[in-house]
Design an enzyme around this catalytic site. Structure first.
Site, PDB file in Angstrom:
ATOM      1  CG  HIS A   1      13.533  28.315  68.974  1.00 38.04           C
ATOM      2  ND1 HIS A   1      13.358  29.038  70.133  1.00 38.04           N
ATOM      3  CD2 HIS A   1      12.903  28.990  67.993  1.00 38.04           C
ATOM      4  CE1 HIS A   1      12.640  30.105  69.872  1.00 38.04           C
ATOM      5  NE2 HIS A   1      12.351  30.105  68.582  1.00 38.04           N
TER       6      HIS A   1
ATOM      7  CD  GLU B   1      14.245  29.654  64.539  1.00 34.89           C
ATOM      8  OE1 GLU B   1      13.467  30.575  64.229  1.00 34.89           O
ATOM      9  OE2 GLU B   1      15.003  29.713  65.532  1.00 34.89           O
TER      10      GLU B   1
ATOM     11  CG  ASP C   1      14.204  34.629  64.634  1.00 33.06           C
ATOM     12  OD1 ASP C   1      13.202  34.156  64.092  1.00 33.06           O
ATOM     13  OD2 ASP C   1      14.518  34.396  65.813  1.00 33.06           O
TER      14      ASP C   1
ATOM     15  CG  HIS D   1      13.212  37.017  68.171  1.00 35.66           C
ATOM     16  ND1 HIS D   1      12.428  37.879  68.908  1.00 35.66           N
ATOM     17  CD2 HIS D   1      12.359  36.129  67.597  1.00 35.66           C
ATOM     18  CE1 HIS D   1      11.160  37.529  68.791  1.00 35.66           C
ATOM     19  NE2 HIS D   1      11.090  36.475  67.999  1.00 35.66           N
TER      20      HIS D   1
ATOM     21  CD  GLU E   1      10.392  34.000  62.238  1.00 35.03           C
ATOM     22  OE1 GLU E   1       9.547  34.900  62.464  1.00 35.03           O
ATOM     23  OE2 GLU E   1      10.728  33.150  63.078  1.00 35.03           O
TER      24      GLU E   1
END
Length: 265
Positions: A14, A41, A43, A56, A129
């Site tokens: 993450h 992962e 963003d 993020h 994401e």
């Protein structure tokens, strides 16, 4: 069922190995890979001059103490910022702290992260994401698919999946790159039912760990319908056990090395 880890969930880092490293920095991702993370992962947000960066928050207050929106800054401005020191603010006073490479603590472009994954000596997947709402709306997904296409990663065998809390964003990705895997992120018990009229059968459900704890029967029902589950953010051993019990395919964790060790032990 599991994307990479046979008989157990795939371990996804993450924002990198972010429990001990500044999130979304190259340093955090290199650490995650060294710990054995099977997927990374991130963003993504779009800069004012059209670059996708791994950040993020909408602004930079938390990670760079700068009151400015990512979307209002050009990449060259962002690259001047230190987005790592906030994680270990007293490191400069520690004579025994290792020397830090400044390049590992700068704002990271998605291109650089893709290159890092591509060049690593073992297979690495990516879970990307797209953040919404944003002033650039659908341009974020278009730029993302264009970049993935450059790497040859917009087709059926791509080691990439795209995630969002916005079903509109996911439908946009499906139009642009029909073969990419899509994850609908959710943190409320009615989210999955609400999105079903707009989703397609192969969408992956991406609940937060709190949803699993509070509504395990709902998660069992979603899983029983053949839907794959990718869960965020799983840092406790008891939560890893719960994910395993519920048939989760991927756990997104701040502690990839520790989680991997627990799952394999």
């Amino acid at each position: 069922m599991s994307p990479m880890g046979e008989g157990r969930p795939q371990v996804v880092a993450h924002r990198g190995s972010s429990a001990t490293n500044a999130e979304h920095t190259l340093g955090a991702y290199v650490a995650a890979l060294d710990e054995g993370a099977e997927a990374l992962e991130c963003d993504v947000r779009l800069t004012a001059d059209g670059h996708l960066v791994c950040v993020h928050d909408r602004d930079l207050v938390r990670v760079a103490q700068k009151r400015a929106l990512v979307s209002s800054m050009e990449l060259s401005e962002l690259e001047q910022l230190d987005v790592a020191s906030w994680k270990h603010p007293w490191a400069d006073l520690d004579d025994e702290a290792p020397e830090r490479d400044p390049e590992l603590g700068k704002v990271l472009t998605l291109r650089r992260l893709l290159e890092t994954a591509r060049d690593y000596p073992r297979p690495v997947e990516l879970a990307i994401e797209t953040k919404h709402p944003t002033r650039y709306a659908g341009l974020v997904e278009r730029r993302l698919v264009d970049l993935l296409d450059e790497f040859g990663w917009a087709g059926p065998d791509a080691p990439v999946r795209v995630m969002s809390f916005s079903w509109i964003a996911l439908r946009r990705v499906r139009r642009l790159a029909p073969d990419l895997r899509l994850v609908f992120l959710m943190d409320g018990p009615t989210d999955w039912a609400r999105v079903r009229p707009f989703a397609e059968p192969d969408w992956i459900a991406g609940p937060g760990i709190k949803l699993l704890r509070k509504h395990p029967d709902l998660i069992r029902k979603i899983r029983a319908n053949g839907t794959e589950l990718h869960v965020w953010t799983v840092n406790k051993e008891s939560d890893v056990d719960l994910c395993r019990e519920l048939g989760v395919s991927a756990v997104i964790t701040d502690k990839p090395g520790q989680t991997l060790h627990y799952l394999e032990g």
